[in-house]
Scaffold this motif. Structure first.
Motif, PDB file in Angstrom:
ATOM      1  N   PRO A 145      55.583  45.584 -40.205  1.00  0.00           N
ATOM      2  CA  PRO A 145      56.737  45.273 -39.359  1.00  0.00           C
ATOM      3  C   PRO A 145      56.517  45.593 -37.875  1.00  0.00           C
ATOM      4  CG  PRO A 145      57.473  46.297 -41.382  1.00  0.00           C
ATOM      5  CD  PRO A 145      55.968  46.395 -41.377  1.00  0.00           C
ATOM      6  N   LEU A 146      55.606  46.524 -37.547  1.00  0.00           N
ATOM      7  CA  LEU A 146      55.367  46.907 -36.159  1.00  0.00           C
ATOM      8  C   LEU A 146      54.239  46.124 -35.491  1.00  0.00           C
ATOM      9  CD1 LEU A 146      55.715  50.797 -36.419  1.00  0.00           C
ATOM     10  CD2 LEU A 146      57.462  49.114 -35.805  1.00  0.00           C
ATOM     11  N   ASP A 147      53.569  45.264 -36.203  1.00  0.00           N
ATOM     12  CA  ASP A 147      52.464  44.488 -35.640  1.00  0.00           C
ATOM     13  C   ASP A 147      53.000  43.222 -34.978  1.00  0.00           C
ATOM     14  OD1 ASP A 147      50.253  46.173 -36.336  1.00  0.00           O
ATOM     15  OD2 ASP A 147      50.524  45.546 -38.420  1.00  0.00           O
ATOM     16  N   VAL A 148      53.615  43.412 -33.818  1.00  0.00           N
ATOM     17  CA  VAL A 148      54.312  42.308 -33.151  1.00  0.00           C
ATOM     18  C   VAL A 148      53.811  42.070 -31.723  1.00  0.00           C
ATOM     19  CG1 VAL A 148      56.384  42.424 -34.562  1.00  0.00           C
ATOM     20  CG2 VAL A 148      56.226  43.824 -32.488  1.00  0.00           C
ATOM     21  N   ILE A 149      52.522  42.267 -31.485  1.00  0.00           N
ATOM     22  CA  ILE A 149      51.980  41.916 -30.188  1.00  0.00           C
ATOM     23  C   ILE A 149      50.779  40.995 -30.372  1.00  0.00           C
ATOM     24  CG2 ILE A 149      52.710  44.050 -29.060  1.00  0.00           C
ATOM     25  CD1 ILE A 149      49.515  44.637 -29.087  1.00  0.00           C
ATOM     26  N   ALA A 150      50.474  40.269 -29.325  1.00  0.00           N
ATOM     27  CA  ALA A 150      49.234  39.513 -29.230  1.00  0.00           C
ATOM     28  C   ALA A 150      48.587  39.914 -27.907  1.00  0.00           C
ATOM     29  CB  ALA A 150      49.500  38.017 -29.271  1.00  0.00           C
ATOM     30  N   ILE A 151      47.279  39.891 -27.874  1.00  0.00           N
ATOM     31  CA  ILE A 151      46.522  40.280 -26.688  1.00  0.00           C
ATOM     32  C   ILE A 151      45.902  39.033 -26.063  1.00  0.00           C
ATOM     33  CG2 ILE A 151      44.590  41.649 -25.816  1.00  0.00           C
ATOM     34  CD1 ILE A 151      46.623  43.485 -27.037  1.00  0.00           C
ATOM     35  N   LYS A 152      46.051  38.902 -24.744  1.00  0.00           N
ATOM     36  CA  LYS A 152      45.342  37.848 -24.030  1.00  0.00           C
ATOM     37  C   LYS A 152      43.946  38.401 -23.730  1.00  0.00           C
ATOM     38  CE  LYS A 152      47.329  35.733 -20.532  1.00  0.00           C
ATOM     39  NZ  LYS A 152      47.810  35.575 -19.133  1.00  0.00           N
ATOM     40  N   PHE A 170      56.251  48.925 -31.122  1.00  0.00           N
ATOM     41  CA  PHE A 170      54.885  48.468 -31.341  1.00  0.00           C
ATOM     42  C   PHE A 170      54.177  49.442 -32.260  1.00  0.00           C
ATOM     43  CE2 PHE A 170      54.940  46.674 -26.751  1.00  0.00           C
ATOM     44  CZ  PHE A 170      55.646  45.562 -27.163  1.00  0.00           C
ATOM     45  N   ASN A 171      53.186  48.972 -32.977  1.00  0.00           N
ATOM     46  CA  ASN A 171      52.435  49.805 -33.907  1.00  0.00           C
ATOM     47  C   ASN A 171      51.640  50.869 -33.140  1.00  0.00           C
ATOM     48  OD1 ASN A 171      50.681  50.898 -35.789  1.00  0.00           O
ATOM     49  ND2 ASN A 171      50.377  48.960 -36.854  1.00  0.00           N
ATOM     50  N   PRO A 172      51.940  52.150 -33.345  1.00  0.00           N
ATOM     51  CA  PRO A 172      51.189  53.190 -32.640  1.00  0.00           C
ATOM     52  C   PRO A 172      49.714  53.220 -33.034  1.00  0.00           C
ATOM     53  CG  PRO A 172      52.686  54.177 -34.243  1.00  0.00           C
ATOM     54  CD  PRO A 172      52.970  52.701 -34.220  1.00  0.00           C
ATOM     55  N   GLY A 173      49.381  52.677 -34.184  1.00  0.00           N
ATOM     56  CA  GLY A 173      47.997  52.614 -34.626  1.00  0.00           C
ATOM     57  C   GLY A 173      47.140  51.697 -33.768  1.00  0.00           C
ATOM     58  N   CYS A 174      47.768  50.813 -32.993  1.00  0.00           N
ATOM     59  CA  CYS A 174      47.006  49.918 -32.117  1.00  0.00           C
ATOM     60  C   CYS A 174      46.189  50.698 -31.090  1.00  0.00           C
ATOM     61  CB  CYS A 174      47.932  48.945 -31.408  1.00  0.00           C
ATOM     62  SG  CYS A 174      48.654  47.705 -32.500  1.00  0.00           S
TER      63      CYS A 174
END
Length: 108
Positions: free
Chosen positions: A21-28, A90-94
């Protein structure tokens, strides 16, 4: 919402590799200026090696909130634990993978 390449599985940028549920970003990615959900998606589909964002470019918009579509600068993203616009967490594991995306900032 910006186009996200790779292997996303939903409209909030989760992918086959990271889909909590916290994996809601994408990286350019700085090498191609394209958004991917994660380093594995880029590795599998981009056709070229990833390049880290240099510290001198930390003010560039390079992180996409998959919930609301807000773009954050690298500097802004590294300083928060959620989206400043919609408050999605955001996922703190990132943080464990930050070195794959962003050149480490020098320590004072």
């Amino acid at each position: 919402m910006r186009r996200v390449l790779g292997r996303p599985v939903d409209e909030q940028t989760r992918c086959v590799h990271y889909r909590t549920p916290l994996d809601v970003i994408a990286i350019k990615f700085g090498c191609c200026q394209e958004y991917y959900p994660c380093h594995s998606c880029h590795e599998e589909t981009a056709g070229h090696p990833a390049v880290q964002w240099p510290v001198e470019e930390y003010d560039a918009e390079a992180v996409l909130c998959g919930v609301c579509g807000h773009e954050l600068s690298v500097r802004e993203y590294l300083a928060v634990d959620g989206c400043p616009r919609c408050r999605a967490r955001f996922n703190p594991g990132c943080a464990l993978h930050a070195h794959l995306y962003f050149e480490p900032a020098p320590q004072d």
